[in-house]
Structures are given as structure tokens and as C-alpha cells.
Design a protein around this motif. Structure first.
Motif, PDB file in Angstrom:
ATOM      1  N   THR A 244       0.786  -1.096  -0.076  1.00  0.00           N
ATOM      2  CA  THR A 244      -0.068   0.112   0.216  1.00  0.00           C
ATOM      3  C   THR A 244       0.684   1.219  -0.133  1.00  0.00           C
ATOM      4  O   THR A 244       0.614   1.994  -0.691  1.00  0.00           O
ATOM      5  CB  THR A 244      -0.931   0.007   1.074  1.00  0.00           C
ATOM      6  N   ILE A 245       1.818   1.296   1.027  1.00  0.00           N
ATOM      7  CA  ILE A 245       2.777   2.571   1.011  1.00  0.00           C
ATOM      8  C   ILE A 245       3.701   2.579  -0.131  1.00  0.00           C
ATOM      9  O   ILE A 245       3.775   3.794  -0.814  1.00  0.00           O
ATOM     10  CB  ILE A 245       3.424   2.573   2.342  1.00  0.00           C
ATOM     11  N   GLY A 246       4.199   1.531  -0.559  1.00  0.00           N
ATOM     12  CA  GLY A 246       4.920   1.604  -1.892  1.00  0.00           C
ATOM     13  C   GLY A 246       4.482   1.925  -3.075  1.00  0.00           C
ATOM     14  O   GLY A 246       4.809   2.754  -3.818  1.00  0.00           O
ATOM     15  N   ILE A 253       5.167  10.143  -5.902  1.00  0.00           N
ATOM     16  CA  ILE A 253       6.420  10.859  -5.677  1.00  0.00           C
ATOM     17  C   ILE A 253       7.356  10.607  -6.683  1.00  0.00           C
ATOM     18  O   ILE A 253       7.464   9.258  -7.091  1.00  0.00           O
ATOM     19  CB  ILE A 253       6.681  10.648  -4.309  1.00  0.00           C
ATOM     20  N   LYS A 254       8.086  11.583  -7.164  1.00  0.00           N
ATOM     21  CA  LYS A 254       9.438  11.315  -8.181  1.00  0.00           C
ATOM     22  C   LYS A 254      10.542  10.991  -7.014  1.00  0.00           C
ATOM     23  O   LYS A 254      11.194  12.099  -6.199  1.00  0.00           O
ATOM     24  CB  LYS A 254       9.618  12.524  -9.005  1.00  0.00           C
ATOM     25  N   PRO A 288      10.797   2.337   7.114  1.00  0.00           N
ATOM     26  CA  PRO A 288      10.880   3.734   7.438  1.00  0.00           C
ATOM     27  C   PRO A 288      11.049   4.786   6.281  1.00  0.00           C
ATOM     28  O   PRO A 288      10.664   5.797   6.200  1.00  0.00           O
ATOM     29  CB  PRO A 288      11.685   3.682   8.572  1.00  0.00           C
ATOM     30  N   LEU A 289      11.923   4.224   5.567  1.00  0.00           N
ATOM     31  CA  LEU A 289      12.235   5.039   4.075  1.00  0.00           C
ATOM     32  C   LEU A 289      11.096   5.514   3.285  1.00  0.00           C
ATOM     33  O   LEU A 289      10.967   6.492   2.915  1.00  0.00           O
ATOM     34  CB  LEU A 289      13.303   4.604   3.303  1.00  0.00           C
ATOM     35  N   LEU A 290      10.046   4.372   3.102  1.00  0.00           N
ATOM     36  CA  LEU A 290       9.044   4.468   2.261  1.00  0.00           C
ATOM     37  C   LEU A 290       7.981   5.548   2.789  1.00  0.00           C
ATOM     38  O   LEU A 290       7.463   6.450   2.383  1.00  0.00           O
ATOM     39  CB  LEU A 290       8.313   3.222   1.852  1.00  0.00           C
ATOM     40  N   LEU A 291       8.062   5.404   4.389  1.00  0.00           N
ATOM     41  CA  LEU A 291       7.112   6.262   4.939  1.00  0.00           C
ATOM     42  C   LEU A 291       7.370   7.508   5.253  1.00  0.00           C
ATOM     43  O   LEU A 291       6.777   8.506   4.750  1.00  0.00           O
ATOM     44  CB  LEU A 291       6.935   5.706   6.488  1.00  0.00           C
ATOM     45  N   TYR A 292       8.995   7.820   5.051  1.00  0.00           N
ATOM     46  CA  TYR A 292       9.547   9.187   4.945  1.00  0.00           C
ATOM     47  C   TYR A 292       9.168   9.889   3.640  1.00  0.00           C
ATOM     48  O   TYR A 292       8.976  10.874   3.645  1.00  0.00           O
ATOM     49  CB  TYR A 292      10.904   9.056   5.174  1.00  0.00           C
ATOM     50  N   PHE A 293       9.237   9.260   2.584  1.00  0.00           N
ATOM     51  CA  PHE A 293       8.936   9.672   1.074  1.00  0.00           C
ATOM     52  C   PHE A 293       7.304  10.151   1.059  1.00  0.00           C
ATOM     53  O   PHE A 293       7.157  11.062   0.530  1.00  0.00           O
ATOM     54  CB  PHE A 293       9.371   8.566  -0.016  1.00  0.00           C
TER      55      PHE A 293
END
Length: 316
Positions: A244-246, A253-254, A288-293
Motif C-alpha cells: 500500500t505505502i510502496g 512521488i518522483k 521507514p524510508l518509504l514512510l519518509y517519502f
């Protein structure tokens, strides 16, 4: 002890209790050296181990709120909503140490403070040696000019393609894959491994393998959920959250390589894709990186260094 649900927590505790570091090194168990050393440093006190994880988690979130523009409340909620993150916080596992290291790296990208790098390296050191090497490599190459980063990743892909067979054989990982094949298995994982090892096609294999890793829990759940029910449900739930987040990140998002966090994400995915036998939990540091983006403001989706340069020219 009964709360150690996921992965190899009990194994690390037993190894720390029964063997010295010299014996572990003699046996060649380098991959467990980090968590075993940490448990020993904590005097085999698992409550103290968990307290360090929880304290590091709270500190990382506080610093994330101070130095970034990420929507912190949503970030913390979605991070803990992933059951693998939540459960690993109260288990002496490598995965939560990697998540904490990534959180401090994200903060460092914005703050530039040495203390944040030190925290990231410290948590990476108590995870696994491959992850520690990856973090040190990232810190060493992040100063490379944006246009050269694509060349760097291209070279890494070529090198991995050429030497995948050798790397996969380290520690008998390829044998673990072969021995773990079930009779009813479709053989997809084994086929991907053979393409990379025998035909130097890691470039083609990488993305399908990452997809398999991401949806491993969901696939096992749909096939009847072999194994502990809590583990099966947790992996499936985590896989759904990743998807879902990915997909949200990909659609809205670019992602550009001049962004240090994007470079780190690509390096992490390469680290996961090179492992012959996939486990969903190996992807956890990318979460956490995907959430950050997804949760940072659109206006901040550029490298911090570039923003500083723009300010200098504006003032001039």
C-alpha cells in the motif's frame, strides 16, 4: 522468553549464553556477531536490551520531529502499525537495530550532525555485518555528484551480476536455499537463483525477487499459513502495508538519485535482492524510508545540500 516471537531472537540469546565471542568467531558465525555481542554487553539482561531499543526509538522519533518536516504523528503511527516493527521492538533481533539505524540516517541527512551518524553506526554494528558495511559505504559515497550516482549503481549491478554465484555461496546460503525447497514448491525462487548464479542475470532477477520478498507473508497466508499463526499473520499484514505505502510512493512521488534517502533505498534493495533465499523481514529497514517519502512535504523532496546551495545563491 515466550514473547520472542519473530526471527532468531531465542537463537541469539542461547548463543550469547552458551558461547564466548571467540568460539562464535571460530565457528564462523559472523552474521550473528552483532546481536550476540550486544546481548553480552547487556549482561544477558533482555529487559535492558529492549530498554535500549525503546530508548533509541523514542530518541530517533524526537530527532526526526526536530530536524525534518515529516508528519511525525502519522509517521510514528504507521511505523508501529507494521506488526514486524512493533514486535521486534520487544525482541532482541537484528531487524529493529537496522530500522533504528535507518531512522538516524534520515535525521542525519537533514541535520548533518556527527552524533546522528554515530547513533546510526552504533545500531548498525549490533545488527549484521553486511548492513554495517552498507551504511559505511553509503556514508562514503553520498558526496558523489548526482549525475554520477546512476553510474555507481550501474557498476554495482554489473559487479553483483558477475560475482553473484560467489557471494551467494558465502556461508552456505545457496545450500540453505536448496535444502529449504519444499516438494510442492513452484520453484520460482530457485529458478531466479539459477538465472543469477549460472547465467549472470542478476539485473533481471533483482526486481522479481524483491516482489517475492515483499509478498512472501501474503503468499504463505493465502496458501494456508504454514507455521506459527502470529508470525504468518504478522508477515501478511506487513506485506499489505508495504504494498500500500510502496504503491503510494511510486504513484505520487518522483524518486531521484540526487536525494540521499533515495540512494540509500536503492542500496538497501540491492542488499536484500542479493540474498538467495528471501524472507520478508529482510525488507523491514526499507519501511521507514518509504514512510519518509510518503509523509514529508512535497516542497522538501529535494536534497538538503541542494537546498543550502540555493539559499547561498539567493542571498548573494
Amino acid at each position: 522468553m515466550s514473547g520472542f516471537i519473530l526471527a532468531d531472537a531465542m537463537y541469539y540469546v542461547n548463543m550469547a549464553s552458551e558461547f564466548s565471542l571467540e568460539e562464535i568467531l571460530f565457528f564462523g558465525y559472523f552474521n550473528i556477531l552483532g546481536p550476540v555481542l550486544f546481548i553480552k554487553l547487556m549482561g544477558l539482561n533482555i529487559d535492558l536490551v529492549i530498554l535500549v531499543y525503546l530508548s533509541g526509538f523514542a530518541l530517533a522519533l524526537r530527532e526526526l520531529g526536530r530536524h525534518t518536516s515529516v508528519q511525525l504523528a502519522k509517521f510514528a503511527f504507521l511505523l508501529l502499525a507494521n506488526p514486524l516493527v512493533f514486535i521486534n521492538l520487544v525482541s532482541p533481533n537484528k531487524e529493529i537495530a537496522m530500522v533504528l539505524a535507518i531512522l538516524f540516517i534520515i535525521v542525519h541527512i537533514h541535520s548533518g550532525r556527527f552524533s546522528h551518524v554515530l547513533m546510526a553506526i552504533g545500531f548498525a554494528a549490533i545488527s549484521k555485518i553486511e548492513f554495517l558495511i552498507l551504511i559505511l559505504f553509503f556514508l562514503g559515497v553520498r558526496k558523489i555528484l548526482p549525475k554520477r550516482r546512476s553510474i555507481l549503481l550501474g557498476l554495482l549491478l554489473v559487479l553483483i551480476s558477475l560475482f553473484y554465484g560467489t557471494v551467494a555461496a558465502l556461508g552456505g546460503r545457496d545450500q540453505i536455499l536448496i535444502e529449504g525447497q519444499a516438494e510442492g514448491s513452484a520453484g520460482i525462487v530457485m529458478a531466479l537463483h539459477n538465472l543469477a548464479a549460472q547465467h549472470f542475470l542478476f539485473v533481471i532477477v533483482a526486481i522479481p525477487r524483491l516482489v517475492v520478498v515483499a509478498f512472501e507473508g501474503v503468499i504463505v497466508f493465502l496458501m494456508g499459513g504454514q507455521g506459527d499463526r502470529i508470525t504468518v499473520v504478522s508477515n501478511a499484514w506487513s506485506g499489505i502495508m508495504f504494498a500500500t505505502i510502496g504503491l503510494s510512493v511510486i504513484r505520487k512521488i518522483k524518486l531521484r538519485l540526487e536525494d540521499d534517502a533515495v540512494l540509500l533505498l536503492f542500496l538497501l534493495m540491492l542488499m536484500v535482492a542479493i540474498i538467495p533465499f528471501p524472507h520478508h523481514r529482510y525488507l523491514l529497514p526499507t519501511y521507514p524510508l518509504l514512510l519518509y517519502f510518503m509523509l514529508r512535504p512535497q516542497s522538501s523532496q529535494r536534497p538538503v545540500a541542494s537546498a543550502k546551495v540555493s539559499c547561498v545563491f539567493t542571498r548573494t
